[in-house]
Design a protein around this motif. Structure first.
Motif, PDB file in Angstrom:
ATOM      1  N   TYR A 131      29.546 -31.628 -29.371  1.00  0.00           N
ATOM      2  CA  TYR A 131      29.132 -30.528 -30.243  1.00  0.00           C
ATOM      3  C   TYR A 131      27.614 -30.391 -30.257  1.00  0.00           C
ATOM      4  CZ  TYR A 131      27.884 -33.732 -34.086  1.00  0.00           C
ATOM      5  OH  TYR A 131      27.297 -34.689 -34.865  1.00  0.00           O
ATOM      6  N   LYS A 132      26.889 -31.524 -30.080  1.00  0.00           N
ATOM      7  CA  LYS A 132      25.428 -31.481 -30.001  1.00  0.00           C
ATOM      8  C   LYS A 132      24.977 -30.791 -28.714  1.00  0.00           C
ATOM      9  CE  LYS A 132      23.918 -33.608 -33.727  1.00  0.00           C
ATOM     10  NZ  LYS A 132      23.051 -32.907 -34.706  1.00  0.00           N
ATOM     11  N   GLN A 133      25.728 -30.989 -27.637  1.00  0.00           N
ATOM     12  CA  GLN A 133      25.406 -30.320 -26.377  1.00  0.00           C
ATOM     13  C   GLN A 133      25.546 -28.807 -26.533  1.00  0.00           C
ATOM     14  OE1 GLN A 133      27.441 -31.990 -22.945  1.00  0.00           O
ATOM     15  NE2 GLN A 133      27.493 -34.017 -23.886  1.00  0.00           N
ATOM     16  N   ILE A 134      26.563 -28.372 -27.277  1.00  0.00           N
ATOM     17  CA  ILE A 134      26.751 -26.940 -27.504  1.00  0.00           C
ATOM     18  C   ILE A 134      25.602 -26.390 -28.346  1.00  0.00           C
ATOM     19  CG2 ILE A 134      28.279 -25.210 -28.541  1.00  0.00           C
ATOM     20  CD1 ILE A 134      30.614 -27.147 -27.911  1.00  0.00           C
ATOM     21  N   GLU A 135      25.208 -27.140 -29.377  1.00  0.00           N
ATOM     22  CA  GLU A 135      24.065 -26.718 -30.188  1.00  0.00           C
ATOM     23  C   GLU A 135      22.815 -26.562 -29.325  1.00  0.00           C
ATOM     24  OE1 GLU A 135      23.306 -28.895 -33.823  1.00  0.00           O
ATOM     25  OE2 GLU A 135      25.418 -29.453 -33.961  1.00  0.00           O
ATOM     26  N   GLN A 136      22.580 -27.547 -28.447  1.00  0.00           N
ATOM     27  CA  GLN A 136      21.392 -27.494 -27.606  1.00  0.00           C
ATOM     28  C   GLN A 136      21.444 -26.303 -26.656  1.00  0.00           C
ATOM     29  OE1 GLN A 136      18.677 -29.645 -27.905  1.00  0.00           O
ATOM     30  NE2 GLN A 136      17.794 -28.011 -26.655  1.00  0.00           N
ATOM     31  N   TYR A 137      22.616 -25.988 -26.153  1.00  0.00           N
ATOM     32  CA  TYR A 137      22.783 -24.835 -25.276  1.00  0.00           C
ATOM     33  C   TYR A 137      22.361 -23.554 -25.995  1.00  0.00           C
ATOM     34  CZ  TYR A 137      25.274 -20.964 -23.036  1.00  0.00           C
ATOM     35  OH  TYR A 137      25.589 -19.748 -22.453  1.00  0.00           O
ATOM     36  N   ILE A 138      22.788 -23.408 -27.235  1.00  0.00           N
ATOM     37  CA  ILE A 138      22.436 -22.213 -28.001  1.00  0.00           C
ATOM     38  C   ILE A 138      20.934 -22.173 -28.274  1.00  0.00           C
ATOM     39  CG2 ILE A 138      22.751 -21.034 -30.226  1.00  0.00           C
ATOM     40  CD1 ILE A 138      25.678 -22.001 -30.124  1.00  0.00           C
ATOM     41  N   PHE A 139      20.362 -23.337 -28.610  1.00  0.00           N
ATOM     42  CA  PHE A 139      18.906 -23.402 -28.784  1.00  0.00           C
ATOM     43  C   PHE A 139      18.192 -22.938 -27.516  1.00  0.00           C
ATOM     44  CE2 PHE A 139      19.529 -27.072 -31.958  1.00  0.00           C
ATOM     45  CZ  PHE A 139      19.547 -26.192 -33.021  1.00  0.00           C
ATOM     46  N   ASP A 140      18.661 -23.438 -26.359  1.00  0.00           N
ATOM     47  CA  ASP A 140      18.020 -23.107 -25.077  1.00  0.00           C
ATOM     48  C   ASP A 140      18.122 -21.613 -24.789  1.00  0.00           C
ATOM     49  OD1 ASP A 140      17.379 -25.750 -24.730  1.00  0.00           O
ATOM     50  OD2 ASP A 140      19.059 -26.196 -23.374  1.00  0.00           O
ATOM     51  N   GLN A 141      19.284 -21.032 -25.079  1.00  0.00           N
ATOM     52  CA  GLN A 141      19.452 -19.609 -24.828  1.00  0.00           C
ATOM     53  C   GLN A 141      18.553 -18.766 -25.742  1.00  0.00           C
ATOM     54  OE1 GLN A 141      21.275 -18.473 -22.222  1.00  0.00           O
ATOM     55  NE2 GLN A 141      21.481 -20.670 -21.838  1.00  0.00           N
ATOM     56  N   MET A 142      18.367 -19.228 -26.955  1.00  0.00           N
ATOM     57  CA  MET A 142      17.460 -18.534 -27.868  1.00  0.00           C
ATOM     58  C   MET A 142      16.036 -18.555 -27.316  1.00  0.00           C
ATOM     59  SD  MET A 142      18.943 -19.997 -31.506  1.00  0.00           S
ATOM     60  CE  MET A 142      17.627 -19.283 -32.503  1.00  0.00           C
ATOM     61  N   ARG A 143      15.653 -19.683 -26.735  1.00  0.00           N
ATOM     62  CA  ARG A 143      14.290 -19.834 -26.213  1.00  0.00           C
ATOM     63  C   ARG A 143      14.110 -19.134 -24.867  1.00  0.00           C
ATOM     64  NH1 ARG A 143      14.460 -24.766 -25.463  1.00  0.00           N
ATOM     65  NH2 ARG A 143      14.411 -24.875 -23.209  1.00  0.00           N
ATOM     66  N   LEU A 144      15.056 -19.350 -23.946  1.00  0.00           N
ATOM     67  CA  LEU A 144      14.893 -18.846 -22.581  1.00  0.00           C
ATOM     68  C   LEU A 144      15.234 -17.366 -22.465  1.00  0.00           C
ATOM     69  CD1 LEU A 144      16.471 -21.851 -20.644  1.00  0.00           C
ATOM     70  CD2 LEU A 144      14.041 -21.335 -20.909  1.00  0.00           C
TER      71      LEU A 144
END
Length: 385
Positions: A11-24
């Motif tokens: 679930y932390k990996q999914i959170e990080q993915y969303i963070f990355d998409q927000m940034r990139l």
């Protein structure tokens, strides 16, 4: 074992993915996220894992959800978005669920039970959180009432039993159902677990294993019926087995926010650890401990281990509530399971019945618990001298 502990949870990996998409990709406020099904397929995980990740992001104020439409990026003001305006003819088909947090597997089961039952009857879920704050609870109640929802299911902030706003809605009468507890002396619609019976069965299990000195640890009750009932079940079991109720074997002043660090951050608060150490040292004849929740129970097990006390060889431990992947723990816990999914379903049935007939008498629905015996409890005979 050490490798699995260090691995980043899915679930932390999914959170990080969303963070990355927000940034990139410059995802901004109100950008719609991929669906739960799409995220589950992308990461090859269950929808429950995806839901857990999204609820964590909601808890941080980064994501909000409109049931039936999807999840969206919040504005960055830090204020959770309760609901985007919808056509007036749809507003009455929403039921608001207000709960302190949505991090644990218990919360997920409760939400799923409510959501599934609502969908059967053409209603939608509006999820709101109070972050264990009495002030936030008051604000959220006012917000959802302005949205003209059809009814409210509320998991009250711990200790705030006689909230004026809840009482006012109850006396109106308003379609309101309280879950997890009830209000003593007040007629309200409630759905809650058989807390007293669940604790009674857990203590009886320990006594039947030969333990006659059983400790009880809890957060402050502050008139919270669920905790009070668990204490009553503990005392009743001792009385029925003709054992004395010794107040020295109780420690009931733990702070909820401090205890919950075990669940939210995977660590035990220093003050909680110190208090448990003191409790154990002051009761050297105590051979078993019952805790009112999993966070406190896990804190007892970790503290005992650090003190060189073996569980269950030297100290049996059991507690209310299970936690995710508990059977894979080094010491799989004996615990009292609550049927949160069923609690959610029954809460919806009760509130819809009240919407149809608001003049009916208010009802209390008690859901049975189940004692699951694992490896954190053992017969008295296996204890080292």
């Amino acid at each position: 074992m050490s490798k699995s502990v260090k691995r980043v949870p899915l679930y932390k990996q999914i959170e990080q993915y969303i963070f990355d998409q927000m940034r990139l990709h410059d995802w901004k406020a109100h950008h719609k996220l991929p669906s739960e099904t799409e995220l589950a397929s992308l990461f090859d995980v269950s929808r429950l894992t995806v839901k857990n990740a999204l609820l964590n992001l909601m808890d941080k104020g980064l994501v909000y959800r409109i049931q039936g439409k999807g999840s969206y990026i919040s504005d960055m003001s830090g204020e959770p978005v309760l609901y985007e305006a919808s056509p007036a003819d749809n507003k009455e088909k929403f039921i608001a669920l207000i709960l302190p947090l949505a991090k644990t597997i218990r919360s997920l089961h409760l939400i799923n039970g409510i959501e599934e039952e609502l969908s059967k009857h053409g209603y939608h879920l509006l999820l709101c959180k109070t972050y264990n704050s009495k002030e936030k609870e008051k604000q959220v109640l006012q917000d959802v009432l302005r949205l003209n929802v059809a009814g409210i299911i509320i998991y009250p902030v711990e200790g705030v039993t006689y909230s004026e706003d809840i009482l006012r809605l109850t006396l109106n009468p308003y379609p309101l159902v309280i879950v997890d507890r009830y209000l003593r002396g007040i007629e309200t619609n409630c759905v809650f677990s058989a807390n007293s019976r669940g604790a009674y069965e857990a203590i009886s299990h320990l006594i039947q294993l030969g333990h006659t000195k059983v400790g009880f640890v809890s957060t402050e009750s502050k008139d919270t019926s669920s905790i009070e009932d668990r204490l009553a079940g503990y005392e009743q079991a001792l009385a029925d087995f003709k054992l004395p109720v010794e107040h020295r074997m109780r420690r009931t002043q733990f702070q909820l926010d401090q205890v919950n660090l075990m669940i939210s951050e995977g660590r035990i608060d220093d003050s909680v650890k110190s208090e448990i150490q003191s409790f154990i040292k002051q009761n050297p004849d105590m051979t078993a401990i019952f805790a009112v929740n999993s966070a406190l129970g896990l804190s007892v097990i970790e503290t005992a281990s650090d003190m060189g006390i073996r569980v269950p060889e030297d100290l049996s431990v059991c507690f209310f509530d299970d936690y995710e992947f508990s059977t894979f723990s080094r010491i799989a816990p004996t615990c009292v399971l609550q049927q949160e999914h069923l609690v959610g379903q029954e809460a919806v049935k009760l509130i819809l019945s009240f919407i149809e007939n608001p003049d009916q008498e208010r009802r209390r629905v008690e859901i049975p618990t189940k004692l699951v015996i694992r490896k954190s409890t053992a017969p008295m005979g296996v204890h080292a001298p």
